[in-house]
Design a protein around this motif. Structure first.
Motif, mmCIF file in Angstrom:
data_model
loop_
_atom_site.group_PDB
_atom_site.id
_atom_site.type_symbol
_atom_site.label_atom_id
_atom_site.label_comp_id
_atom_site.label_asym_id
_atom_site.label_seq_id
_atom_site.Cartn_x
_atom_site.Cartn_y
_atom_site.Cartn_z
ATOM 1 N N LEU A 59 8.907 -2.368 -6.362
ATOM 2 C CA LEU A 59 8.361 -1.400 -5.415
ATOM 3 C C LEU A 59 8.154 -1.977 -4.017
ATOM 4 O O LEU A 59 7.892 -1.234 -3.072
ATOM 5 C CB LEU A 59 7.020 -0.859 -5.938
ATOM 6 N N ILE A 60 8.243 -3.291 -3.882
ATOM 7 C CA ILE A 60 7.994 -3.934 -2.591
ATOM 8 C C ILE A 60 9.324 -4.302 -1.941
ATOM 9 O O ILE A 60 10.242 -4.794 -2.602
ATOM 10 C CB ILE A 60 7.122 -5.193 -2.760
ATOM 11 N N SER A 61 9.412 -4.097 -0.650
ATOM 12 C CA SER A 61 10.641 -4.392 0.082
ATOM 13 C C SER A 61 10.806 -5.896 0.277
ATOM 14 O O SER A 61 9.843 -6.661 0.215
ATOM 15 C CB SER A 61 10.617 -3.706 1.450
ATOM 16 N N TRP A 62 12.057 -6.298 0.526
ATOM 17 C CA TRP A 62 12.313 -7.672 0.922
ATOM 18 C C TRP A 62 11.773 -7.900 2.339
ATOM 19 O O TRP A 62 11.585 -6.968 3.109
ATOM 20 C CB TRP A 62 13.816 -7.971 0.895
ATOM 21 N N ARG A 63 11.511 -9.129 2.657
ATOM 22 C CA ARG A 63 11.018 -9.599 3.958
ATOM 23 C C ARG A 63 9.585 -9.133 4.221
ATOM 24 O O ARG A 63 8.665 -9.917 4.154
ATOM 25 C CB ARG A 63 11.940 -9.163 5.100
ATOM 26 N N LYS A 64 9.394 -7.842 4.503
ATOM 27 C CA LYS A 64 8.051 -7.372 4.811
ATOM 28 C C LYS A 64 7.941 -5.892 4.490
ATOM 29 O O LYS A 64 8.746 -5.084 4.945
ATOM 30 C CB LYS A 64 7.714 -7.608 6.289
ATOM 31 N N ALA A 65 6.938 -5.560 3.689
ATOM 32 C CA ALA A 65 6.723 -4.165 3.322
ATOM 33 C C ALA A 65 5.680 -3.553 4.248
ATOM 34 O O ALA A 65 4.607 -4.119 4.447
ATOM 35 C CB ALA A 65 6.262 -4.061 1.869
ATOM 36 N N THR A 66 6.015 -2.422 4.813
ATOM 37 C CA THR A 66 5.038 -1.717 5.640
ATOM 38 C C THR A 66 4.041 -1.000 4.742
ATOM 39 O O THR A 66 4.319 -0.722 3.569
ATOM 40 C CB THR A 66 5.736 -0.702 6.548
ATOM 41 N N MET A 67 2.894 -0.678 5.301
ATOM 42 C CA MET A 67 1.871 -0.008 4.512
ATOM 43 C C MET A 67 2.338 1.372 4.056
ATOM 44 O O MET A 67 2.058 1.789 2.932
ATOM 45 C CB MET A 67 0.585 0.109 5.330
ATOM 46 N N ASN A 68 3.071 2.072 4.925
ATOM 47 C CA ASN A 68 3.577 3.393 4.535
ATOM 48 C C ASN A 68 4.550 3.284 3.368
ATOM 49 O O ASN A 68 4.496 4.069 2.415
ATOM 50 C CB ASN A 68 4.269 4.070 5.726
ATOM 51 N N LEU A 109 2.530 2.390 0.158
ATOM 52 C CA LEU A 109 1.800 3.519 -0.425
ATOM 53 C C LEU A 109 2.746 4.548 -1.026
ATOM 54 O O LEU A 109 2.478 5.110 -2.097
ATOM 55 C CB LEU A 109 0.918 4.166 0.642
ATOM 56 N N ARG A 110 3.860 4.806 -0.341
ATOM 57 C CA ARG A 110 4.808 5.805 -0.838
ATOM 58 C C ARG A 110 5.410 5.377 -2.176
ATOM 59 O O ARG A 110 5.514 6.175 -3.110
ATOM 60 C CB ARG A 110 5.918 6.022 0.193
ATOM 61 N N ASN A 111 5.799 4.111 -2.287
ATOM 62 C CA ASN A 111 6.425 3.636 -3.517
ATOM 63 C C ASN A 111 5.434 3.516 -4.672
ATOM 64 O O ASN A 111 5.812 3.654 -5.839
ATOM 65 C CB ASN A 111 7.093 2.283 -3.273
ATOM 66 N N PHE A 112 4.171 3.243 -4.350
ATOM 67 C CA PHE A 112 3.188 3.007 -5.403
ATOM 68 C C PHE A 112 2.473 4.272 -5.861
ATOM 69 O O PHE A 112 1.769 4.239 -6.871
ATOM 70 C CB PHE A 112 2.137 1.994 -4.916
ATOM 71 N N LEU A 113 2.634 5.360 -5.145
ATOM 72 C CA LEU A 113 1.833 6.549 -5.422
ATOM 73 C C LEU A 113 2.029 7.067 -6.845
ATOM 74 O O LEU A 113 1.072 7.175 -7.622
ATOM 75 C CB LEU A 113 2.170 7.648 -4.406
ATOM 76 N N ILE A 114 3.261 7.373 -7.213
ATOM 77 C CA ILE A 114 3.511 7.960 -8.537
ATOM 78 C C ILE A 114 3.289 6.942 -9.659
ATOM 79 O O ILE A 114 2.608 7.251 -10.650
ATOM 80 C CB ILE A 114 4.924 8.566 -8.596
ATOM 81 N N PRO A 115 3.823 5.703 -9.573
ATOM 82 C CA PRO A 115 3.538 4.736 -10.641
ATOM 83 C C PRO A 115 2.042 4.476 -10.836
ATOM 84 O O PRO A 115 1.576 4.340 -11.974
ATOM 85 C CB PRO A 115 4.264 3.468 -10.177
ATOM 86 N N SER A 116 1.288 4.429 -9.738
ATOM 87 C CA SER A 116 -0.156 4.216 -9.860
ATOM 88 C C SER A 116 -0.830 5.407 -10.523
ATOM 89 O O SER A 116 -1.747 5.245 -11.347
ATOM 90 C CB SER A 116 -0.770 3.971 -8.480
#
Length: 459
Positions: free
Chosen positions: A201-210, A213-220
């Motif tokens: 769910l986390i991007s390479w190099r640097k994950a932005t907060m948006n 949150l977008r990627n983690f919303l449904i799995p969470s």
């Protein structure tokens, strides 16, 4: 080559667990025996390397660390052979004392010195060219993953060697049993499950907060829903509660990786859902094969959590016609059959199985006594389904025809073997060679003019 060796090490561990469960007749598949531990140690460091080498491929980092992991994996493999052959550690799986122990120690010492010299002498060539851009990145999650694997390796190695260390220091051999290993490794396993879900769910190099949150919303949301539902149905033990809930989190994150990738193929390549899915996984074998492996591992964790946390057992000395009840099962002893074969004296007890109001046939656990070897082998009876296993062990047989029986209900253990099969399939898919794209010179035949080759442009 790493996937190839890791695959066979995984298969060996799974086959050993299955053999212990089916053939040894003690009702389990893993006992934290020193030889079992020795097989797990190189698997842990090898798995750590498989994750960290991806950072090296993408970022040209962690070269020295990866070399250390490779050397550790090799040394721990030799250590496993040393434990098995030297007799230095007591184990039902060891082959007894031999004069090979000092040779293995000498070889391991030579390997450590040689590997250390090579790494130090070539440290400039192995120096990282880049640095981590952010703690909130996939690279960082892989690093945390590595630290957890190494921590598990150290904990298991320490527990395995502790009897030797305690005897050398205090003169008393203190054995470390399953409670120590379970106490240490259960939190480590839960942390690994969490990272398995976070990494995709986390991007390479640097994950932005948006993005985060977008990627983690449904799995969470799935995680908290599973947590509440499992608690509501009566699961109160922390370890299985977290394991099952986090497993739902991980499986959801893996599903969305496939979903988003397929959707991207449909949107940007004008493909239908089936073609898009096929091209997605076949063009990125390592990535999506890895997700299949993760799915298999999650199912294994589910099976381990269920079978170790909710196993029930009953023991009883039974005469013909007696009944023992365990969970929804009712077992009635119908008789004892004793006969001889060319190699053994066989005693088979028969039990009529009733599950609720339904009869499910006869259970026939047995004992085989081999006079030449003067050994008794136990043949257990296992009735397995996706929910649970009914596991019967025939104990002592009395002269009056009564028998001692041990009955166990082991939940979810079938998912360990299913997860193992999925792990194998995912690894084979990830390591299967892709078709090489033909170059321009290979796809275009050389033109001829007046029986002479025409010079083709450089590509």
């Amino acid at each position: 080559w790493t996937l190839f060796s890791w695959l066979f090490l995984s298969i060996g561990i799974l086959l050993g667990a299955k053999w212990a469960y089916v053939e040894l007749g003690w009702g389990g598949y893993w006992a934290w025996d020193p030889v079992e531990n020795a097989s797990l140690l190189p698997w842990l460091t090898g798995t750590a390397f498989l994750h960290s080498v991806m950072i090296q491929e993408r970022k040209d980092m962690l070269k020295i660390w990866n070399m250390v992991l490779i050397v550790l994996t090799f040394l721990l493999t030799i250590f496993g052979t040393f434990v098995t052959r030297s007799g230095i550690i007591s184990s039902v799986h060891s082959f007894g004392n031999s004069n090979l122990g000092p040779l293995f120690l000498l070889f391991m010492f030579w390997a450590i010195v040689s590997a250390t010299y090579l790494i130090i002498s070539r440290r400039e060539d192995l120096r990282s060219r880049n640095q981590l851009d952010s703690v909130l990145s996939r690279e960082s999650s892989f690093l945390f993953n590595n630290l957890i694997f190494v921590a598990a390796t150290f904990a298991i190695l320490w527990g395995t060697l502790f009897p030797i260390i305690s005897e050398a220091v205090r003169g008393i051999k203190i054995t470390v049993g399953p409670p120590f290993f379970n106490t240490v490794n259960v939190p480590i396993a839960i942390a690994l499950i969490l990272l398995t879900g976070i990494c995709p769910l986390i991007s390479w190099r640097k994950a932005t907060m948006n993005n985060f949150l977008r990627n983690f919303l449904i799995p969470s949301a799935v995680f908290f829903t599973a947590l509440i539902l499992l608690f509501a149905v009566g699961i109160r033990k922390v370890a299985p509660l977290l394991t099952f809930s986090l497993s739902a989190f991980v499986l959801t994150s893996i599903f969305f990786e496939f979903y988003r990738g397929t959707l991207s193929r449909i949107r940007y390549h004008d493909e239908n859902i089936f073609t898009g899915f096929k091209n997605l996984i076949f063009k990125h074998r390592k990535r999506y094969g890895g997700y299949v492996v993760h799915t298999g591992m999650i199912l294994i964790f589910i099976g381990i959590a269920g079978s170790s946390s909710f196993k029930t057992e009953k023991e009883k000395t039974m005469k013909k016609g007696d009944t023992i009840k365990i969970a929804n099962y009712e077992l009635t002893f119908t008789g004892l059959d004793q006969y001889n074969t060319p190699n053994a004296q066989v005693s088979t007890a028969s039990f009529r199985i009733k599950n609720g109001n339904k009869y499910e046939g006869l259970a026939t656990p047995s004992k085989h006594y081999h006079p030449l070897q003067k050994q008794t082998m136990t043949e257990v009876y296992i009735s397995s389904n996706l929910r649970e296993d009914l596991y019967l062990i025939l104990g002592s047989i009395n002269t009056n025809g009564s028998v001692f029986i041990k009955a166990e209900i082991i939940p979810l253990v079938a998912w360990i073997w299913i997860g193992g099969y999925i792990l194998i399939v995912g690894t084979l898919f990830a390591m299967w060679p892709s078709k090489k794209k033909k170059s321009f010179l290979e796809t275009k035949p050389l033109a001829k003019k007046n029986k002479e080759f025409v010079q083709l442009p450089q590509v």
